[in-house]
Motif scaffolding. Structure first.
Motif, PDB file in Angstrom:
ATOM      1  N   LEU A 108       0.884  -1.167   0.000  1.00  0.00           N
ATOM      2  CA  LEU A 108       0.000   0.000   0.000  1.00  0.00           C
ATOM      3  C   LEU A 108       0.919   1.213   0.000  1.00  0.00           C
ATOM      4  CD1 LEU A 108      -3.137   0.644   0.382  1.00  0.00           C
ATOM      5  CD2 LEU A 108      -2.513   1.180   2.732  1.00  0.00           C
ATOM      6  N   ASN A 138       2.365   0.778   3.623  1.00  0.00           N
ATOM      7  CA  ASN A 138       2.729  -0.356   4.464  1.00  0.00           C
ATOM      8  C   ASN A 138       3.370   0.096   5.761  1.00  0.00           C
ATOM      9  OD1 ASN A 138       2.473  -1.471   1.857  1.00  0.00           O
ATOM     10  ND2 ASN A 138       3.510  -3.301   2.632  1.00  0.00           N
TER      11      ASN A 138
ATOM     12  N   MET C 169      -8.796   0.232  -0.141  1.00  0.00           N
ATOM     13  CA  MET C 169      -8.515  -0.400   1.145  1.00  0.00           C
ATOM     14  C   MET C 169      -9.719  -0.251   2.038  1.00  0.00           C
ATOM     15  SD  MET C 169      -5.459   0.331   3.895  1.00  0.00           S
ATOM     16  CE  MET C 169      -6.169   1.837   4.577  1.00  0.00           C
ATOM     17  N   TYR C 204      -6.784  -3.997  -0.845  1.00  0.00           N
ATOM     18  CA  TYR C 204      -5.578  -4.309  -0.091  1.00  0.00           C
ATOM     19  C   TYR C 204      -5.835  -5.441   0.888  1.00  0.00           C
ATOM     20  CZ  TYR C 204      -1.789  -3.581   3.279  1.00  0.00           C
ATOM     21  OH  TYR C 204      -0.713  -3.738   4.103  1.00  0.00           O
ATOM     22  N   PRO C 205      -4.983  -6.452   1.041  1.00  0.00           N
ATOM     23  CA  PRO C 205      -3.603  -6.518   0.546  1.00  0.00           C
ATOM     24  C   PRO C 205      -3.451  -6.880  -0.933  1.00  0.00           C
ATOM     25  CG  PRO C 205      -4.104  -8.448   1.847  1.00  0.00           C
ATOM     26  CD  PRO C 205      -5.277  -7.551   1.944  1.00  0.00           C
ATOM     27  N   TYR C 207      -4.628  -5.691  -4.968  1.00  0.00           N
ATOM     28  CA  TYR C 207      -4.688  -4.343  -5.530  1.00  0.00           C
ATOM     29  C   TYR C 207      -5.459  -4.375  -6.839  1.00  0.00           C
ATOM     30  CZ  TYR C 207      -1.295  -5.864  -8.964  1.00  0.00           C
ATOM     31  OH  TYR C 207      -0.705  -6.512  -9.981  1.00  0.00           O
TER      32      TYR C 207
END
Lengths: 264, 264, 264
Positions: A108, A138, C169, C204-205, C207
């Motif tokens: 991320l 991250n 996310m 996320y995680p 994409y």
């Protein structure tokens, strides 16, 4: 000194329209004056847009496309790593430090761009933006503050000529009350910079006021913040003072996991 | 009533250009019409910029420079502390509540400004912005929502004439699931306000809809949210009800550490 | 294909002004050209504003007013739930999924809008915005990325014709290091969509790169990200593969509490 000159030029630029309106004008002169004001608004939009485009490319590691936003002789300075010179080095930096083009699983890197304060020079060829990114990555939270410069080419296209983004704060996703981390420094990761940092500074819990490219919009006064050396990284290399300074902000286990996923 | 009048004026203002385009116009009239539209765009930019400049000054506790952004007779109302009257009181409030000018070690006070909805009056002398700040501070997260007013002086410079920023949420950096705190109230800290709050309200987990200065941009309907008294602070002073209301949102140890660093 | 056509049209539009300036023009032609450029700036402002207005309505569950921002035949696609067709279905979706109009105690639904990249078609009737929302809600953090479309009606008013907001996310307020959640899927909650999702993707995680409506502003190259199926939801219904894919990102207790208050 450069920033003072920019601020003075902006003051002169903002004074011009008011003076021009006092004189009687031909239709052509009026048309030209309106054209110039529209062009300025379009240029302000263009450089703000360029900064936002940059942010969406960082999100997804589109390094080649990102590097194309820069002028041939642009400079890049992110965090405390020092200066990278030229468009090719911008790309080399991104590829060496963050890997090849393309988003990746488990990564991320959102660099969300906002609060732009844009200005255009009187000749319409130079621009400046103070703005922010709000980073969710991250590694956690990051707060870069940009003072960037832009140039309009002979092809009429705006490009980034200087990207300068010191961090205000860097913490893990657990919050800045638990982990407030140092930012990068020249030898933190590859590649090495072409020149050392233009300013050495510390992030929260210390602070650094990034100089403003514009004067106070009401008083016209230029704001001159700290001019001296700022922060713990300004220590002679190889000395105990430097070694000690690098401890500041580390996690309990001694690591400083910038760009690493959080450990739980 | 004032807000309804503003909304009606904005409707009239947005209707004017369309009507004007129906009539045949002289070149000078066309030039004037274009000039007016450009001026409006410039004014919208100017008041949005003023709000962003304000945010960058708050970040680094530049209280004197911040106070210079206000008109002589401006009003300030932040959180639930009540109204401060005049530019001198704006400065006095900042110095008394947050200390002298200048950033400090261990202090984070980022007030990041975005989502502005700006409007300019038909006479070009008054402006309004609904906008947000996203606060990352020592105390944690804060979400003020501004409905501010601006005035263009005889010198052609825009200034803030009313800053009004109720909070939507206030929590520690640990997250709003663990700590959702009351906002400030008149006797929370020095200095006392010149006038009591214009509206009493509660933050999350309660809510308050800040009135909109603009109508729905599609239907033109004015949105009239809660008009009554909102929230737990509206209790007769000195009563058990008032004392009880101040418990809402406190931490387990009874404190309500707004503007204090998080404890771990 | 539609996006490539848009990008090509935008390139043509941005090339026009430069060519036009080469030819000598009558006063009326110059006035018209300036008018067109001002109108474009006003239209860019209008569609950015519309997106911000939308955000402030989501914050406070003003679903009826929100639905009025859409065209009669608008489409809505949020998260991974599929497509809702028409203004009436926009309202039905909001009421069914999130309850009646009006803010509520214990609910936080802030959808803070920023980083807009706006474009207007050469005929001035169509607009596009890539932008973000930064969500702080009961459920936690959310990062939608919009690629929306807008239309200017015969009444001169801009409306949303397509709202498309995949999430980057979704985590609880405790941070994305502890909980990274799947987004919604068609059968997650009522009501069912009119059409299945236009794209299946993961947050996320994993994409997903949302296609860009605009070319690279410097090179003019169209950026074509992933064109295939993306993400774990693209599994044949009723298969073990689909069942397994829905585990991704769940909390330790097996729940996936989107839109639920955090448990402590």
């Amino acid at each position: 000194m450069i920033r003072l000159a920019i601020a003075a030029a902006l003051l002169a630029a903002s004074a011009t329209p008011a003076l021009a309106q006092d004189a009687p004008q031909s239709t052509d002169a009026k048309l030209d004056a309106l054209d110039a004001r529209i062009t300025r608004l379009e240029d302000l939009n263009a450089i703000e847009r360029l900064q936002k485009v940059y942010g969406y490319f960082v999100d997804k590691s589109q390094w080649t496309q990102l590097s194309e936003l820069f002028t041939e002789d642009a400079t890049l300075e992110i965090g405390g790593k020092g200066l990278f010179l030229g468009r090719a080095q911008v790309l080399n930096y991104m590829h060496s430090a963050f890997g090849p083009d393309g988003a990746k699983e488990n990564v991320l890197a959102n660099h969300m761009q906002f609060q732009p304060i844009a200005d255009i020079s009187t000749d319409g060829r130079h621009g400046w933006v103070r703005s922010r990114a709000f980073v969710m990555s991250n590694g956690g939270w990051g707060l870069p503050l940009y003072e960037n410069a832009y140039e309009k080419g002979d092809d009429g296209i705006w490009r980034i000529s200087r990207l300068s983004g010191p961090f205000t704060m860097y913490t893990s996703w657990e919050g800045w009350g638990k982990n407030a981390l140092n930012n990068t420094w020249p030898d933190k990761f590859e590649p090495p910079p072409d020149l050392p940092p233009s300013t050495v500074y510390l992030t929260y819990p210390a602070y650094y006021i990034i100089p403003f490219h514009y004067p106070n919009p009401v008083t016209g006064h230029v704001f001159a913040p700290d001019t001296g050396q700022v922060g713990a990284y300004f220590r002679p290399p190889g000395t105990p003072e430097q070694a000690q300074s690098l401890q500041v902000g580390r996690l309990a286990d001694g690591t400083q996991p910038i760009a690493e996923p959080p450990k739980d």
